[in-house]
Write an enzyme that holds these catalytic residues in place. Structure first.
Site, PDB file in Angstrom:
ATOM      1  N   GLU B  60      -9.099  -8.854   0.644  1.00  0.00           N
ATOM      2  CA  GLU B  60      -8.681  -9.934   1.541  1.00  0.00           C
ATOM      3  C   GLU B  60      -9.761 -10.990   1.734  1.00  0.00           C
ATOM      4  OE1 GLU B  60      -8.158  -6.724   2.059  1.00  0.00           O
ATOM      5  OE2 GLU B  60      -5.965  -6.569   2.049  1.00  0.00           O
ATOM      6  N   HIS B 128      -1.454  -0.695  11.572  1.00  0.00           N
ATOM      7  CA  HIS B 128      -0.539  -1.629  10.902  1.00  0.00           C
ATOM      8  C   HIS B 128       0.404  -2.318  11.882  1.00  0.00           C
ATOM      9  CE1 HIS B 128      -2.082   0.066   7.278  1.00  0.00           C
ATOM     10  NE2 HIS B 128      -1.162  -0.438   6.497  1.00  0.00           N
TER      11      HIS B 128
END
Lengths: 385, 324
Positions: B60, B128
């Site tokens: 990322e 998450h």
């Protein structure tokens, strides 16, 4: 094979052939000779004298910056590049002016070697509106877009994927410019270094990674921060060709970068170069240097890139001793003018604070139609894919 | 008027801008053959090729750093981070690179890029299911957009892709399959920084964004039916910069306000909004500002526990009743 870097040869991690320039070892690869490589044909006498002058300019600029720091004209951090001048000067001499350059925060050398105005650089250190970054960046964030110098970057390693992205843009838009990225051995311990190299290799991006291995990540020794002593080994995992060179020899750096840049420009993908070098001063002005011994510093100082190249210019009858002394005197006079002119620059206006946060500030109290963003002109992304 | 899902709206904005501007590129994890974790980019690699729709490694920070550089090199990158939880790995590049360069280098260049990412939950576990818009809205130099409707998802994404500054474009996983009307002109851009009065009312203002807009509108119906209360619902749409004039003018009419969000109560975006509204509207308020937010607990896996935590229309109803 002699002392020079081998053209296009992929570094093989299995062959521990690079114990190049530890002090006293001279310049060699694979047990080669101790001398610098012969001057390449394109380094004319005139260009050699320019390279010498650039290194002196960087040295004197920083000596004056250190003095100004002691006088509190420079705030924050000041990281001196003294000792490493051959890397910036040799590497950028091998690049085209339109090749993009990004560096770490020890960035004065790159800015000056790129031809940035020394007064604007000094003014940046002094926090003036006349600084290259309008006084908003300081020593660690010199940048000059007009010279394709995209900044000193002060989060270690953060610029590595950024330069990779810039190089991809050049490739997609069909330009044959190359990106040069400079970082230290310390950056190779950070994940972002590996993410950037991985992408560059995957997408065959025209970027040259230049690792300045100066043996220390701030106060950590190489042995404390890295399981490998030679940073070129890092490139192996990314199938990236790599060369190691004597970073205290401006000619060796120039020749190595010429090979690397040509490789990238030909569309053959990224290249990794390691320059073995040393900073003569502490990490920053506040560093008492408790982590390294004075003998080591003395041994490296004997490899001073300026005196070494100067001696060579004299030996090869390119310059005389008197001419070299005259260069030092001229640069010294120039630096006195630079410091005075920088000091005379105005401090940034308070309005700068609100003007620079956004390229397109949004004011909800005015109708949207009155503040449509100015769309940048779009060159067609045609050509090479 | 045509209808579209939120997912189709996002894809249609990406596709149309890629057709209009050859410098727009997409990059992200599993966005090509897989079509994106939420199937937003399905088909785009086939249409535009792998050089403009780029499959990336799972990296990322590298993705965002690469996008920053691509923007500096003249492209208009749209980086997809699979969920906002993974954006934490890229925080340095978002905060220290994208948001800083224009300012720190004295305005020499800007970073015209979009980070598309996704908030949401659904028994995904503690790592998450988080909501971090407040962290991004905290940073000067970023623009932060959270559309609630398909029309806004498209119009705001078009605006984000044409903006010269870095934009965090945060979608919501539970909105992708929602449907809504689309404007007749497919090129309708929704300007960044403009809130929208989603429902007019005179008794209380409810400020919401993203999925909480839907909860607020449901609550407004309940309150009208059961309490005869006319709720004005404002869809904030942009979290940085906030359209304070639209919100404060509403409060001057209703004299009551509830601030809604899905992020944690402590230090959340709603806390900052509430503080600012109190500064700007104290004399207009007839009651303390009420707030709907996530309790300060990580999201659990067990369905019943997760449901107990997620801000709902019932909580909005209760918050309004508490200040009427």
């Amino acid at each position: 094979m002699g002392g020079g870097p081998r053209k296009g040869r992929r570094y093989n991690a299995g062959v521990a052939a690079t114990r190049a320039v530890r002090p006293g070892a001279g310049t060699r690869r694979g047990g080669g000779r101790r001398r610098s490589p012969a001057l390449p044909a394109d380094l004319t006498a005139e260009r050699c004298r320019q390279l010498y002058r650039q290194m002196v300019l960087i040295r004197r600029f920083e000596e004056h910056a250190a003095e100004a720091y002691a006088q509190a004209k420079v705030g924050g951090f000041l990281h001196l590049y003294i000792g490493e001048e051959a890397v910036a000067v040799g590497a950028l001499a091998a690049a085209r002016p339109t090749d993009d350059v990004l560096s770490h925060y020890r960035d004065h050398g790159y800015a000056l070697a790129r031809g940035c105005d020394p007064t604007a650089c000094m003014a940046e250190l002094f926090g003036r509106a006349t600084g290259v970054s309008r006084g908003m960046g300081g020593s660690m964030h010199l940048a000059d877009r007009s010279r394709h110098f995209w900044g000193g970057h002060a989060i270690v390693g953060s610029h590595i994927p950024i330069g990779t992205g810039m190089a991809y843009a050049a490739k997609l838009q069909g330009r044959d410019d190359v990106v040069l990225e400079f970082f230290g051995d310390g950056a190779t311990g950070n994940g972002i270094f590996h993410e950037g190299l991985n992408m560059a290799a995957l997408w065959k991006v025209p970027v040259v990674f230049v690792c300045e291995n100066n043996l220390y990540g701030m106060g950590a020794t190489l042995a404390e921060e890295s399981p490998v002593r030679d940073m070129v080994i890092r490139a192996e995992g990314y199938t990236m060709p790599a060369l190691q060179c004597d970073g205290m020899d401006v000619v060796a750096v120039y020749e190595t970068l010429r090979v690397a840049i040509a490789h990238a420009r030909e569309g053959r993908g990224p290249y990794f170069v390691e320059c073995l070098t040393y900073r003569f001063r502490g990490h920053s002005m506040a560093d008492p240097e408790l982590y390294r011994d004075k003998d080591e510093v003395r041994r490296w100082r004997a490899l001073d890139p300026i005196t070494r190249f100067g001696a060579r210019l004299v030996a090869e009858r390119i310059s005389t001793e008197q001419e070299l002394t005259a260069v030092g005197d001229e640069v010294e006079e120039e630096m006195l003018r630079v410091v005075a002119a920088a000091d005379a620059g105005a401090v940034p206006d308070l309005a700068t604070l609100s003007q620079l946060v956004y390229a397109h500030p949004i004011d909800p109290t005015t109708p949207p139609a009155d503040q449509e963003p100015q769309l940048a002109p779009r060159p067609a992304a045609s050509g090479r894919r | 008027m045509e209808e579209s899902t939120y997912r189709e709206a996002v894809r249609s904005a990406l596709r149309e801008e890629m057709l209009r501007d050859p410098n727009v590129i997409l990059l992200g994890e599993s966005i090509t053959g897989y079509g994106g974790s939420y199937a937003v980019t399905k088909g785009l690699v086939q249409e535009f090729g792998p050089h403009r729709v780029m499959e990336t490694p799972i990296a990322e920070a590298g993705i965002v750093g690469f996008a920053v550089g691509a923007a500096m090199g003249g492209l208009r990158p749209v980086a997809e981070l699979m969920t906002v939880n993974f954006a934490l790995l890229a925080l340095d590049q978002i905060v220290n690179s994208a948001a800083k360069f224009h300012f720190m280098f004295g305005g020499q260049w800007s970073v015209p890029m979009v980070v598309r990412t996704v908030s949401g939950f659904g028994q995904l576990g503690a790592t998450h299911s988080q909501t971090f818009e407040g962290w991004f809205a905290h940073v000067p130099g970023l623009k932060v957009v959270m559309p609630a409707t398909p029309a806004d998802a498209k119009g705001l994404l078009l605006a984000a892709m044409r903006d010269p500054d870095p934009v965090m474009f945060i979608e919501h996983s539970l909105l992708y399959s929602t449907r809504g009307p689309m404007p007749d002109d497919p090129e309708t851009v929704v300007p960044i920084g403009r809130a929208r009065i989603a429902r007019a009312g005179s008794d209380v203002t409810v400020v919401a964004y993203s999925r909480m807009l839907l909860q607020a509108l449901q609550a407004a119906e309940v309150l009208e039916r059961e309490d005869g209360c006319q709720v004005e619902v404002i869809d904030l749409r942009t979290l940085r910069p906030v359209d304070y004039p639209t919100v404060t003018q509403s409060i001057q009419r209703t004299h009551r306000v509830v601030v809604c969000g899905e992020d944690w109560r402590t230090g959340g975006f709603g806390a900052s909004l509430l503080a600012e509204l109190q500064d700007r509207c104290f004399d207009d308020l007839d009651a303390p500002i009420a707030r709907v937010a996530m309790a300060d607990v990580p999201l659990p896996y067990a369905r019943n526990l997760e449901r107990a935590l997620i801000p709902s229309s019932e909580q909005v109803v209760q918050a309004v009743r508490g200040i009427l």
